[in-house]
Design a protein around this motif. Structure first.
Motif, PDB file in Angstrom:
ATOM      1  N   GLN A 234       0.877  -1.177  -0.042  1.00 36.92           N
ATOM      2  CA  GLN A 234      -0.013  -0.088  -0.004  1.00 36.92           C
ATOM      3  C   GLN A 234       0.900   1.283  -0.114  1.00 36.92           C
ATOM      4  O   GLN A 234       1.922   1.188   0.545  1.00 36.92           O
ATOM      5  N   LYS A 235       0.376   2.399  -0.755  1.00 38.34           N
ATOM      6  CA  LYS A 235       1.124   3.641  -0.632  1.00 38.34           C
ATOM      7  C   LYS A 235       1.207   4.202   0.875  1.00 38.34           C
ATOM      8  O   LYS A 235       0.209   3.898   1.723  1.00 38.34           O
ATOM      9  N   SER A 236       2.159   4.958   0.963  1.00 33.74           N
ATOM     10  CA  SER A 236       2.064   5.375   2.414  1.00 33.74           C
ATOM     11  C   SER A 236       1.296   6.568   2.533  1.00 33.74           C
ATOM     12  O   SER A 236       1.079   7.378   1.895  1.00 33.74           O
ATOM     13  N   ARG A 237       0.580   6.608   3.784  1.00 32.44           N
ATOM     14  CA  ARG A 237      -0.544   7.569   4.188  1.00 32.44           C
ATOM     15  C   ARG A 237       0.102   8.864   4.218  1.00 32.44           C
ATOM     16  O   ARG A 237      -0.437   9.806   3.990  1.00 32.44           O
ATOM     17  N   LEU A 238       1.486   9.061   4.819  1.00 27.28           N
ATOM     18  CA  LEU A 238       2.171  10.233   4.917  1.00 27.28           C
ATOM     19  C   LEU A 238       1.998  11.203   3.771  1.00 27.28           C
ATOM     20  O   LEU A 238       1.711  12.381   4.017  1.00 27.28           O
ATOM     21  N   TYR A 239       1.947  10.717   2.565  1.00 23.47           N
ATOM     22  CA  TYR A 239       1.931  11.559   1.285  1.00 23.47           C
ATOM     23  C   TYR A 239       0.736  11.618   0.569  1.00 23.47           C
ATOM     24  O   TYR A 239       0.642  12.254  -0.231  1.00 23.47           O
ATOM     25  N   ALA A 240      -0.340  10.991   1.438  1.00 22.08           N
ATOM     26  CA  ALA A 240      -1.821  10.837   0.415  1.00 22.08           C
ATOM     27  C   ALA A 240      -2.288  12.437   0.658  1.00 22.08           C
ATOM     28  O   ALA A 240      -2.216  13.028   1.620  1.00 22.08           O
ATOM     29  N   ALA A 241      -3.011  12.767  -0.338  1.00 25.83           N
ATOM     30  CA  ALA A 241      -3.739  13.975  -0.405  1.00 25.83           C
ATOM     31  C   ALA A 241      -4.623  14.217   0.567  1.00 25.83           C
ATOM     32  O   ALA A 241      -4.704  15.321   1.076  1.00 25.83           O
ATOM     33  N   ASP A 242      -5.265  13.158   1.103  1.00 28.18           N
ATOM     34  CA  ASP A 242      -6.343  13.488   2.211  1.00 28.18           C
ATOM     35  C   ASP A 242      -5.745  13.128   3.428  1.00 28.18           C
ATOM     36  O   ASP A 242      -6.566  13.070   4.329  1.00 28.18           O
ATOM     37  N   PHE A 243      -4.522  13.264   3.589  1.00 30.31           N
ATOM     38  CA  PHE A 243      -3.983  12.882   4.939  1.00 30.31           C
ATOM     39  C   PHE A 243      -3.423  14.156   5.363  1.00 30.31           C
ATOM     40  O   PHE A 243      -2.407  14.989   4.983  1.00 30.31           O
ATOM     41  N   SER A 244      -3.629  14.747   6.690  1.00 30.39           N
ATOM     42  CA  SER A 244      -3.321  16.004   7.161  1.00 30.39           C
ATOM     43  C   SER A 244      -2.014  15.693   8.289  1.00 30.39           C
ATOM     44  O   SER A 244      -1.941  14.684   8.853  1.00 30.39           O
ATOM     45  N   THR A 245      -1.217  16.572   8.155  1.00 30.47           N
ATOM     46  CA  THR A 245       0.339  16.611   8.881  1.00 30.47           C
ATOM     47  C   THR A 245       0.432  17.658   9.354  1.00 30.47           C
ATOM     48  O   THR A 245      -0.511  18.919   9.169  1.00 30.47           O
ATOM     49  N   GLU A 246       1.524  17.996  10.403  1.00 31.75           N
ATOM     50  CA  GLU A 246       1.704  19.477  10.878  1.00 31.75           C
ATOM     51  C   GLU A 246       2.092  20.181  10.021  1.00 31.75           C
ATOM     52  O   GLU A 246       2.123  21.485  10.191  1.00 31.75           O
ATOM     53  N   TYR A 247       2.739  19.989   8.884  1.00 34.81           N
ATOM     54  CA  TYR A 247       3.010  20.765   7.768  1.00 34.81           C
ATOM     55  C   TYR A 247       2.116  21.040   6.571  1.00 34.81           C
ATOM     56  O   TYR A 247       2.487  21.788   5.856  1.00 34.81           O
ATOM     57  N   ARG A 248       1.143  19.993   6.380  1.00 41.43           N
ATOM     58  CA  ARG A 248       0.304  20.115   5.192  1.00 41.43           C
ATOM     59  C   ARG A 248      -1.077  19.821   5.804  1.00 41.43           C
ATOM     60  O   ARG A 248      -1.421  18.555   6.331  1.00 41.43           O
ATOM     61  N   PRO A 249      -2.057  20.664   5.257  1.00 40.03           N
ATOM     62  CA  PRO A 249      -3.441  20.136   5.582  1.00 40.03           C
ATOM     63  C   PRO A 249      -3.910  19.172   4.444  1.00 40.03           C
ATOM     64  O   PRO A 249      -3.330  19.061   3.182  1.00 40.03           O
ATOM     65  N   ALA A 250      -4.869  18.553   4.725  1.00 34.41           N
ATOM     66  CA  ALA A 250      -5.412  17.592   3.774  1.00 34.41           C
ATOM     67  C   ALA A 250      -6.179  18.165   2.666  1.00 34.41           C
ATOM     68  O   ALA A 250      -6.660  19.448   2.862  1.00 34.41           O
ATOM     69  N   ARG A 251      -6.191  17.765   1.326  1.00 33.35           N
ATOM     70  CA  ARG A 251      -6.527  18.570   0.157  1.00 33.35           C
ATOM     71  C   ARG A 251      -7.684  17.988  -0.358  1.00 33.35           C
ATOM     72  O   ARG A 251      -7.727  17.795  -1.585  1.00 33.35           O
ATOM     73  N   GLY A 252      -8.470  17.253   0.255  1.00 32.68           N
ATOM     74  CA  GLY A 252      -9.686  16.676  -0.211  1.00 32.68           C
ATOM     75  C   GLY A 252      -9.933  15.248   0.513  1.00 32.68           C
ATOM     76  O   GLY A 252      -8.948  14.532   1.069  1.00 32.68           O
ATOM     77  N   GLY A 253     -11.256  14.899   0.390  1.00 28.65           N
ATOM     78  CA  GLY A 253     -11.559  13.761   1.388  1.00 28.65           C
ATOM     79  C   GLY A 253     -11.330  13.746   2.852  1.00 28.65           C
ATOM     80  O   GLY A 253     -11.531  15.031   3.474  1.00 28.65           O
ATOM     81  N   GLN A 254     -11.193  12.868   3.706  1.00 26.28           N
ATOM     82  CA  GLN A 254     -11.210  13.034   4.985  1.00 26.28           C
ATOM     83  C   GLN A 254      -9.800  13.209   5.546  1.00 26.28           C
ATOM     84  O   GLN A 254      -8.945  12.516   4.964  1.00 26.28           O
ATOM     85  N   PRO A 255      -9.533  13.946   6.493  1.00 25.73           N
ATOM     86  CA  PRO A 255      -8.207  14.137   6.951  1.00 25.73           C
ATOM     87  C   PRO A 255      -7.718  13.101   7.907  1.00 25.73           C
ATOM     88  O   PRO A 255      -8.598  12.251   8.276  1.00 25.73           O
TER      89      PRO A 255
END
Length: 255
Positions: A234-255
């Motif tokens: 499976q691809k890493s969730r860290l770089y998924a567009a719908d995954f929020s991090t301290e440095y990048r907000p989610a960009r669609g879908g569920q955070p």
């Protein structure tokens, strides 16, 4: 002062910058001649005293360290890979403690990481394995019963198995007994990152045959687990567009 320095997995330019600097500053170098690439000694100064510990006993190694300390010299004890993995450094450190000789450690690239680089592997593929087990078969050095190959194989994690090339038939049997299928991907990496490196992808069930075919009898690392084939992960969730991090907000879908 004594510095325990990891020489890295083989290639002379895979030693750390700190390790290279310490070699250049050393008055005395004691290196594991049966395992360490001698090209690393080119980093030593012209006046440096160099000893090959392959021909020495523990007491002889310690005697050199004690004499160097008495003479106000800096010693580098150069171990293969990373000193903390099968480096037999603790017994030396305990004796230095008794002699009140200060020491420090400098890490190195262990063979399992050199092998991963050579094969472009990621040991911890999401959905496949999130653990790397570093272990060995029992030989002259005993292995605790609770750390048997079979018990580790039951986890189905990625395994890096050192110091076991001469026992590949038994290793395959134990891996299969523990839970790996015969068809589980495996790799045999001879002298990882050295100029004479050889690497072969096979299966847990064909480790011995692979070694026999290519004349490999020692100085090889065994890797086992589905991560070796790097498929169906499976691809890493860290770089998924719908995954929020301290440095990048989610960009669609569920955070």
């Amino acid at each position: 002062m004594v510095y325990f320095v990891g020489a890295g997995s083989g290639a002379a330019d895979l030693i750390t910058v700190r390790g290279m600097r310490l070699l250049g500053q050393a008055d005395v170098i004691i290196y594991a001649g049966s395992l360490v690439n001698p090209e690393l000694l080119a980093y030593a100064g012209e006046e440096c005293e160099i000893y090959n510990s392959a021909t020495m006993t523990l007491e002889e190694v310690l005697a050199v360290m004690r004499q160097a300390e008495a003479d106000g010299k800096t010693t580098v004890r150069l171990h293969t890979g990373d000193p903390s993995v099968y480096g037999a450094v603790r017994e030396q450190m305990d004796e230095l403690d008794r002699s009140e000789i200060p020491y420090e450690s400098c890490p190195g690239v262990s063979a399992c990481f050199g092998a991963a680089a050579s094969l472009n592997l990621e040991y911890t593929l999401p959905g496949i394995s999130q653990s790397l087990i570093i272990t060995r078969m029992e030989g002259k050095t005993k292995v605790p019963e609770k750390e048997s190959i079979e018990s580790f194989a039951a986890h189905q994690a990625t395994m890096a198995i050192y110091l076991s090339t001469g026992m590949l038939k038994q290793l395959s049997e134990k891996l299969i007994e523990g839970g790996y299928k015969k068809e589980t991907p495996a790799a045999l990496v001879y002298k990882a990152t050295w100029p004479e490196e050889e690497s072969y992808i096979c299966t847990v069930g064909t480790l011995y045959e692979t070694a026999q075919k290519h004349g490999i009898t020692k100085t090889a690392l065994v890797l086992a687990g589905e991560a070796v084939a790097h498929q169906h992960y499976q691809k890493s969730r860290l770089y998924a567009a719908d995954f929020s991090t301290e440095y990048r907000p989610a960009r669609g879908g569920q955070p």
